[in-house]
Design a protein around this motif. Sequence first.
Motif, PDB file in Angstrom:
ATOM      1  N   ALA A  95       0.833  -1.200   0.000  1.00  0.00           N
ATOM      2  CA  ALA A  95       0.000   0.000   0.000  1.00  0.00           C
ATOM      3  C   ALA A  95       0.868   1.250   0.000  1.00  0.00           C
ATOM      4  CB  ALA A  95      -0.924  -0.002   1.210  1.00  0.00           C
ATOM      5  N   HIS A  96       0.573   2.188  -0.881  1.00  0.00           N
ATOM      6  CA  HIS A  96       1.284   3.460  -0.919  1.00  0.00           C
ATOM      7  C   HIS A  96       0.459   4.584  -0.306  1.00  0.00           C
ATOM      8  CE1 HIS A  96       4.579   2.575  -4.145  1.00  0.00           C
ATOM      9  NE2 HIS A  96       4.517   1.656  -3.193  1.00  0.00           N
ATOM     10  N   GLN A 121      10.258   3.772  -3.562  1.00  0.00           N
ATOM     11  CA  GLN A 121       9.664   2.951  -4.614  1.00  0.00           C
ATOM     12  C   GLN A 121       8.870   1.778  -4.050  1.00  0.00           C
ATOM     13  OE1 GLN A 121      13.050   1.853  -7.018  1.00  0.00           O
ATOM     14  NE2 GLN A 121      12.942   3.717  -8.252  1.00  0.00           N
ATOM     15  N   GLY A 122       9.434   1.091  -3.069  1.00  0.00           N
ATOM     16  CA  GLY A 122       8.798  -0.131  -2.573  1.00  0.00           C
ATOM     17  C   GLY A 122       7.775   0.080  -1.485  1.00  0.00           C
ATOM     18  N   LEU A 123       7.999   1.073  -0.610  1.00  0.00           N
ATOM     19  CA  LEU A 123       7.107   1.294   0.529  1.00  0.00           C
ATOM     20  C   LEU A 123       6.320   2.594   0.408  1.00  0.00           C
ATOM     21  CD1 LEU A 123       9.530   0.177   3.399  1.00  0.00           C
ATOM     22  CD2 LEU A 123       7.649  -1.133   2.405  1.00  0.00           C
ATOM     23  N   GLY A 124       6.461   3.304  -0.707  1.00  0.00           N
ATOM     24  CA  GLY A 124       5.687   4.529  -0.917  1.00  0.00           C
ATOM     25  C   GLY A 124       5.966   5.606   0.110  1.00  0.00           C
ATOM     26  N   LEU A 174      12.096  -2.753  -3.214  1.00  0.00           N
ATOM     27  CA  LEU A 174      11.018  -2.770  -4.201  1.00  0.00           C
ATOM     28  C   LEU A 174      10.684  -4.183  -4.643  1.00  0.00           C
ATOM     29  CD1 LEU A 174       9.076  -1.465  -6.211  1.00  0.00           C
ATOM     30  CD2 LEU A 174      11.002  -1.165  -7.785  1.00  0.00           C
ATOM     31  N   ARG A 175      11.677  -4.967  -5.012  1.00  0.00           N
ATOM     32  CA  ARG A 175      11.415  -6.327  -5.491  1.00  0.00           C
ATOM     33  C   ARG A 175      10.921  -7.241  -4.376  1.00  0.00           C
ATOM     34  NH1 ARG A 175      16.122  -8.935  -8.649  1.00  0.00           N
ATOM     35  NH2 ARG A 175      14.474 -10.479  -8.959  1.00  0.00           N
ATOM     36  N   HIS A 194      10.664  -1.244   6.645  1.00  0.00           N
ATOM     37  CA  HIS A 194      11.955  -1.402   5.962  1.00  0.00           C
ATOM     38  C   HIS A 194      12.777  -2.488   6.636  1.00  0.00           C
ATOM     39  CE1 HIS A 194      15.806   0.055   4.073  1.00  0.00           C
ATOM     40  NE2 HIS A 194      16.281  -0.512   5.168  1.00  0.00           N
ATOM     41  N   ASN A 195      12.880  -2.437   7.949  1.00  0.00           N
ATOM     42  CA  ASN A 195      13.696  -3.421   8.664  1.00  0.00           C
ATOM     43  C   ASN A 195      13.105  -4.815   8.574  1.00  0.00           C
ATOM     44  OD1 ASN A 195      15.669  -1.604   9.419  1.00  0.00           O
ATOM     45  ND2 ASN A 195      14.773  -1.151  11.408  1.00  0.00           N
ATOM     46  N   VAL A 196      11.782  -4.927   8.609  1.00  0.00           N
ATOM     47  CA  VAL A 196      11.158  -6.246   8.487  1.00  0.00           C
ATOM     48  C   VAL A 196      11.465  -6.847   7.116  1.00  0.00           C
ATOM     49  CG1 VAL A 196       8.941  -7.452   8.290  1.00  0.00           C
ATOM     50  CG2 VAL A 196       9.354  -5.905  10.196  1.00  0.00           C
TER      51      VAL A 196
END
Length: 457
Positions: A64-65, A354-357, A401-402, A380-382
């Motif tokens: 979700a962004h 990019q990955g976590l909005g 992101l990937r 991010h850490n998870v």
Amino acid sequence: MNECITQTTQHFTASASLAAIGVKLSQLDFFGPIRTHVQIQQKTVKHTPVDKLTDAFISLLAGAHGVVEINTRLRTDVGLQRAFGRSSCAEQSVVQETLDACTAENVRQLQQALDEIYRSHSQGFRHDYEAGFHLLDVDMSGLPCGPKAAFATKGYFAGQYHRRGRQLGRVLATQYEEVVVDRLFAGNVQLIKALQPLVEAAETTLELDEAKRARTIIRVDAGSGTLDDLNWLLARGFEIMAKEYSGQRVLRLAKTVTAWVQDPDWSERSFGWVSEPPTDYVRPIQRIAVRCRRQDGTFAYGVLICSLSAQQVLTMLGRPNSQAADPVAVLLAYVTFYDLRGGGIETSFKGDKQGLGLTKRNKKRFEAQHMLVLLGSLAHNVVVWARRWLTSPQIQRCGILRMVRDVFHISGLLRFDALTQLVEIVLNQDARLARSLIRPLRELLTPLHIVVNLGET
């Protein structure tokens, strides 16, 4: 009786692989410190305030962004909710209300909880200081937002002139790609003002004493390369790798270089030792001037400042100590060590955006935005820790992101027993990464008595 015990229910999910991570987090009681420390003054009707923060966090891992996407990415996915230990999901507007109800004290409470989580699960906190230096990168990144948001001021936002927003300050444990500290600042705050509070917060999180500080490298760009900031770091006992802040001083120091050495990897760049003694610093340092040729033929200059010896820099780069006898190799090592900032903290910002909005969620209230930033750093850490748990070589090459877009979004079936405990995950065998994940997921979940299979979904 036996039918009741063995009866199962199944749910299709677009994020079966993420559900496996959710089960692991539930088994670790990952959100325990948040439940203990964070006390938001809001009445509970169906979901507690911490439950709603948990839903917001899960939605970040689900891609979700925006907070509004909770309704489509999590609320409709019963299996994913159960995998994370949630019996249901709050509606997105209710989550927004909880974020808006947060105060500065709640922000402090969540920071304390994240410190506890980091100490329990991170590699950075367990770094072996006797075996080698601990490298921390410190930097800022702009978070543009509406002009009516609290503390939204004009500042530096790359490529966006006359834009208003806030600034995110970060301390990254670069060797482990873990976020140690994330702090939100007003849009006009630069690293020159944020460096000391960020480093002090990192000292608290990592519990750095005098001996650990002496084995910790702080790497920063020119934004905090002032004489006062660098002397403060040196006086605290840190080693530094930095860039000179003052443009006038850079030009003066560059003129003292007696011999410029051509960069073997970039024909337009050269570097050399600054011959002027560094008498203004509280500890011995090395200074290297770097010049790059512009398109018009003139040069742009910079000066690198480092307190490490040549042998220490070579060790950090994994190069043989015998290169210490080669003046060109030593110069190149110092410059390369600074250049690697781009693959550390700058890459972490890019991955989170990019990955976590990271830049997509904007709240008008400063405290609400700070809570979202902290949940983002936890996500991010998870992602980084999940990559470590999933020991597939193919997964280890994936960035933020990937991981979120591809690894966490393998569809499948989740089977639950009569007690709503997950007992089996069936991954879609046609998913590109499914076969790469099957062995790591089995190793991760077999101790929890969860079967992982491939099948047609």
